[in-house]
Design a protein around this motif. Structure first.
Motif, PDB file in Angstrom:
ATOM      1  N   GLU A  59       0.808  -1.219   0.000  1.00  0.00           N
ATOM      2  CA  GLU A  59       0.000   0.000   0.000  1.00  0.00           C
ATOM      3  C   GLU A  59       0.845   1.274   0.000  1.00  0.00           C
ATOM      4  OE1 GLU A  59      -4.268  -0.891   1.897  1.00  0.00           O
ATOM      5  OE2 GLU A  59      -2.640  -1.553   3.214  1.00  0.00           O
ATOM      6  N   ASP A  60       2.127   1.157   0.350  1.00  0.00           N
ATOM      7  CA  ASP A  60       3.033   2.309   0.205  1.00  0.00           C
ATOM      8  C   ASP A  60       3.313   2.580  -1.275  1.00  0.00           C
ATOM      9  OD1 ASP A  60       3.145   2.504   2.917  1.00  0.00           O
ATOM     10  OD2 ASP A  60       5.177   1.692   3.129  1.00  0.00           O
ATOM     11  N   THR A  61       3.234   1.532  -2.084  1.00  0.00           N
ATOM     12  CA  THR A  61       3.563   1.640  -3.504  1.00  0.00           C
ATOM     13  C   THR A  61       2.349   1.975  -4.360  1.00  0.00           C
ATOM     14  OG1 THR A  61       5.339   0.015  -3.222  1.00  0.00           O
ATOM     15  CG2 THR A  61       4.574   0.433  -5.478  1.00  0.00           C
ATOM     16  N   VAL A  62       1.252   1.252  -4.149  1.00  0.00           N
ATOM     17  CA  VAL A  62       0.081   1.432  -5.023  1.00  0.00           C
ATOM     18  C   VAL A  62      -1.043   2.217  -4.375  1.00  0.00           C
ATOM     19  CG1 VAL A  62       0.570  -0.656  -6.335  1.00  0.00           C
ATOM     20  CG2 VAL A  62      -0.963  -0.786  -4.359  1.00  0.00           C
ATOM     21  N   GLY A  63      -0.994   2.420  -3.067  1.00  0.00           N
ATOM     22  CA  GLY A  63      -2.049   3.142  -2.386  1.00  0.00           C
ATOM     23  C   GLY A  63      -2.963   2.227  -1.593  1.00  0.00           C
ATOM     24  N   SER A  64      -3.839   2.835  -0.816  1.00  0.00           N
ATOM     25  CA  SER A  64      -4.729   2.089   0.067  1.00  0.00           C
ATOM     26  C   SER A  64      -5.743   1.261  -0.714  1.00  0.00           C
ATOM     27  CB  SER A  64      -5.472   3.065   0.984  1.00  0.00           C
ATOM     28  OG  SER A  64      -6.516   2.409   1.661  1.00  0.00           O
ATOM     29  N   TYR A  65      -5.907   0.001  -0.297  1.00  0.00           N
ATOM     30  CA  TYR A  65      -6.906  -0.851  -0.942  1.00  0.00           C
ATOM     31  C   TYR A  65      -8.330  -0.369  -0.641  1.00  0.00           C
ATOM     32  CZ  TYR A  65      -3.709  -4.396  -2.735  1.00  0.00           C
ATOM     33  OH  TYR A  65      -2.746  -5.052  -3.459  1.00  0.00           O
ATOM     34  N   ILE A  66      -8.512   0.330   0.464  1.00  0.00           N
ATOM     35  CA  ILE A  66      -9.830   0.909   0.754  1.00  0.00           C
ATOM     36  C   ILE A  66     -10.233   1.852  -0.375  1.00  0.00           C
ATOM     37  CG2 ILE A  66     -11.041   2.543   2.254  1.00  0.00           C
ATOM     38  CD1 ILE A  66     -10.875  -0.094   3.574  1.00  0.00           C
ATOM     39  N   LEU A  67      -9.310   2.692  -0.799  1.00  0.00           N
ATOM     40  CA  LEU A  67      -9.588   3.629  -1.891  1.00  0.00           C
ATOM     41  C   LEU A  67      -9.753   2.897  -3.219  1.00  0.00           C
ATOM     42  CD1 LEU A  67      -7.169   6.614  -1.122  1.00  0.00           C
ATOM     43  CD2 LEU A  67      -9.640   6.533  -0.780  1.00  0.00           C
ATOM     44  N   HIS A  68      -8.853   1.977  -3.508  1.00  0.00           N
ATOM     45  CA  HIS A  68      -8.901   1.294  -4.801  1.00  0.00           C
ATOM     46  C   HIS A  68     -10.171   0.454  -4.953  1.00  0.00           C
ATOM     47  CE1 HIS A  68      -5.185   2.737  -6.343  1.00  0.00           C
ATOM     48  NE2 HIS A  68      -4.446   2.200  -5.386  1.00  0.00           N
ATOM     49  N   ASP A  69     -10.609  -0.175  -3.873  1.00  0.00           N
ATOM     50  CA  ASP A  69     -11.848  -0.948  -3.958  1.00  0.00           C
ATOM     51  C   ASP A  69     -13.046  -0.028  -4.184  1.00  0.00           C
ATOM     52  OD1 ASP A  69     -10.417  -3.243  -3.636  1.00  0.00           O
ATOM     53  OD2 ASP A  69     -11.040  -3.632  -1.569  1.00  0.00           O
ATOM     54  N   PHE A  70     -12.984   1.166  -3.609  1.00  0.00           N
ATOM     55  CA  PHE A  70     -14.033   2.171  -3.827  1.00  0.00           C
ATOM     56  C   PHE A  70     -14.051   2.603  -5.292  1.00  0.00           C
ATOM     57  CE2 PHE A  70     -16.034   6.276  -3.894  1.00  0.00           C
ATOM     58  CZ  PHE A  70     -16.945   6.286  -2.845  1.00  0.00           C
ATOM     59  N   PHE A  71     -12.870   2.941  -5.827  1.00  0.00           N
ATOM     60  CA  PHE A  71     -12.772   3.366  -7.231  1.00  0.00           C
ATOM     61  C   PHE A  71     -13.281   2.255  -8.162  1.00  0.00           C
ATOM     62  CE2 PHE A  71      -8.695   5.728  -5.768  1.00  0.00           C
ATOM     63  CZ  PHE A  71      -9.456   6.779  -5.258  1.00  0.00           C
ATOM     64  N   LEU A  72     -12.853   1.026  -7.886  1.00  0.00           N
ATOM     65  CA  LEU A  72     -13.207  -0.105  -8.741  1.00  0.00           C
ATOM     66  C   LEU A  72     -14.719  -0.337  -8.752  1.00  0.00           C
ATOM     67  CD1 LEU A  72     -12.254  -2.583 -10.429  1.00  0.00           C
ATOM     68  CD2 LEU A  72     -12.175  -3.862  -8.278  1.00  0.00           C
ATOM     69  N   TYR A  73     -15.320  -0.321  -7.571  1.00  0.00           N
ATOM     70  CA  TYR A  73     -16.749  -0.616  -7.458  1.00  0.00           C
ATOM     71  C   TYR A  73     -17.596   0.396  -8.224  1.00  0.00           C
ATOM     72  CZ  TYR A  73     -21.298  -1.610  -5.351  1.00  0.00           C
ATOM     73  OH  TYR A  73     -22.619  -1.919  -5.159  1.00  0.00           O
ATOM     74  N   TYR A  74     -17.333   1.671  -8.021  1.00  0.00           N
ATOM     75  CA  TYR A  74     -18.178   2.679  -8.651  1.00  0.00           C
ATOM     76  C   TYR A  74     -17.863   2.872 -10.138  1.00  0.00           C
ATOM     77  CZ  TYR A  74     -20.332   3.644  -4.222  1.00  0.00           C
ATOM     78  OH  TYR A  74     -21.058   3.500  -3.057  1.00  0.00           O
ATOM     79  N   THR A  75     -16.660   2.490 -10.533  1.00  0.00           N
ATOM     80  CA  THR A  75     -16.318   2.555 -11.957  1.00  0.00           C
ATOM     81  C   THR A  75     -16.985   1.416 -12.726  1.00  0.00           C
ATOM     82  OG1 THR A  75     -14.186   3.639 -11.548  1.00  0.00           O
ATOM     83  CG2 THR A  75     -14.433   2.490 -13.641  1.00  0.00           C
ATOM     84  N   LEU A  76     -16.869   0.189 -12.198  1.00  0.00           N
ATOM     85  CA  LEU A  76     -17.392  -0.972 -12.928  1.00  0.00           C
ATOM     86  C   LEU A  76     -18.860  -1.250 -12.639  1.00  0.00           C
ATOM     87  CD1 LEU A  76     -14.578  -3.679 -13.020  1.00  0.00           C
ATOM     88  CD2 LEU A  76     -15.144  -1.918 -14.675  1.00  0.00           C
ATOM     89  N   ARG A  77     -19.277  -1.120 -11.391  1.00  0.00           N
ATOM     90  CA  ARG A  77     -20.672  -1.466 -11.052  1.00  0.00           C
ATOM     91  C   ARG A  77     -21.645  -0.416 -11.556  1.00  0.00           C
ATOM     92  NH1 ARG A  77     -24.911  -3.061 -10.785  1.00  0.00           N
ATOM     93  NH2 ARG A  77     -26.074  -4.135  -9.161  1.00  0.00           N
ATOM     94  N   TYR A  78     -21.253   0.859 -11.485  1.00  0.00           N
ATOM     95  CA  TYR A  78     -22.173   1.928 -11.862  1.00  0.00           C
ATOM     96  C   TYR A  78     -21.726   2.722 -13.082  1.00  0.00           C
ATOM     97  CZ  TYR A  78     -24.569   0.995  -7.490  1.00  0.00           C
ATOM     98  OH  TYR A  78     -25.266   0.377  -6.479  1.00  0.00           O
ATOM     99  N   GLY A  79     -20.545   2.448 -13.603  1.00  0.00           N
ATOM    100  CA  GLY A  79     -20.075   3.143 -14.794  1.00  0.00           C
ATOM    101  C   GLY A  79     -19.871   4.630 -14.586  1.00  0.00           C
ATOM    102  N   MET A  80     -19.497   5.017 -13.383  1.00  0.00           N
ATOM    103  CA  MET A  80     -19.310   6.443 -13.088  1.00  0.00           C
ATOM    104  C   MET A  80     -18.054   6.979 -13.755  1.00  0.00           C
ATOM    105  SD  MET A  80     -20.347   6.998  -9.109  1.00  0.00           S
ATOM    106  CE  MET A  80     -22.050   6.852  -8.552  1.00  0.00           C
ATOM    107  N   SER A  81     -18.094   8.262 -14.099  1.00  0.00           N
ATOM    108  CA  SER A  81     -16.928   8.931 -14.671  1.00  0.00           C
ATOM    109  C   SER A  81     -15.902   9.177 -13.564  1.00  0.00           C
ATOM    110  CB  SER A  81     -17.349  10.274 -15.269  1.00  0.00           C
ATOM    111  OG  SER A  81     -17.731  11.170 -14.234  1.00  0.00           O
ATOM    112  N   PRO A  82     -14.648   9.446 -13.935  1.00  0.00           N
ATOM    113  CA  PRO A  82     -13.636   9.766 -12.924  1.00  0.00           C
ATOM    114  C   PRO A  82     -14.056  10.931 -12.020  1.00  0.00           C
ATOM    115  CG  PRO A  82     -12.576   9.326 -15.021  1.00  0.00           C
ATOM    116  CD  PRO A  82     -14.050   9.337 -15.291  1.00  0.00           C
TER     117      PRO A  82
END
Length: 251
Positions: free
Chosen positions: A154-177
């Motif tokens: 997580e020091d290298t790629v960032g917190s998984y809490i954030l990445h799981d949030f980004f992934l869910y709303y990007t793929l499940r709901y097709g939200m824009s950045p």
């Protein structure tokens, strides 16, 4: 075990097997990896991606060959979050004969382990809780001077809490950045547990999109696996995406 294996994780792996009544076989791959370094002319003192990936691929080779010996299967341990970020060595831990966690995000894996610990006997509970408390790491770089994990994912790629949030709303709901960004910042503002700054969210969201698209080539040949949630990155039904996609607009 190899160059980056710490006493803590190795001990927990053995204790976990003992408490669950699972047999243990240790194959130290250090000599094999050093022979491979010699074969390809790699300097062991250079801790680059070659140094790291040689270990992961040697482990996969050993596991696959033992599976052949025993008529068994190599079960993939990689989860949805790692697949989304491409945080796996291509043809190393990226590969298996069946992947059981491929649609389970890292944050949910933690909750499942926590739940299991709560209903376990004291000895097993102690191991599970210590595993939960261990920093996420592939352990492919040597430990620090105190024998502790030096390579923290997580020091290298960032917190998984954030990445799981980004992934869910990007793929499940097709939200824009922009939508994902605004929603994430609002969620953090309302949270008593997380205190990411706006600049941290911006930084790791860019990392997410960059890695998500650039690492599609790993998902296009990922092993079969079970779908257990509403989000999956399998190319066989949920995410058909060319590896060569241009993604700069997302940034």
């Amino acid at each position: 075990p190899c160059f980056g294996t710490t006493k803590r994780t190795k001990s927990n792996a053995v204790k976990l097997c003992e408490e669950l009544g699972v047999s243990v076989q240790e194959v130290n791959i250090t000599a094999a990896v050093r022979q491979h370094f010699a074969d390809i002319g790699h300097d062991e003192s250079v801790h680059d991606v070659t140094y790291e990936n040689c270990q992961a691929r040697e482990r996969t080779q050993v596991l696959m060959d033992i599976a052949n010996q025993s008529g068994g299967l190599v079960i993939g341990t990689g989860d949805l979050s790692e697949l989304a970020l491409g945080w796996a060595t291509y043809n190393g831990d990226h590969m298996s004969m069946y992947a059981v966690n491929c649609s389970v995000p890292k944050t949910l894996v933690r909750y499942i382990v926590q739940y299991e610990a709560a209903s376990s006997a004291p000895a097993l509970q102690a191991v599970l809780l210590d595993i939960l408390d261990t920093p996420v790491s592939p352990e492919l770089l040597p430990a620090d001077e105190n024998g502790q994990i030096a390579q923290k994912t997580e020091d290298t790629v960032g917190s998984y809490i954030l990445h799981d949030f980004f992934l869910y709303y990007t793929l499940r709901y097709g939200m824009s950045p922009e939508e994902v960004n605004e929603l994430c910042k609002e969620a953090v503002r309302q949270s008593d547990e997380y205190n990411f700054s706006d600049s941290e969210i911006d930084k790791w969201q860019k990392v997410f999109y960059t890695r998500f698209f650039r690492q599609q080539f790993k998902r296009n040949c990922m092993p079969d696996g079970v779908k257990v949630g509403t989000v999956s990155v399998s190319p066989r039904g949920d995410l058909r995406l060319p590896s060569e996609i241009e993604f700069e607009d997302f940034l």
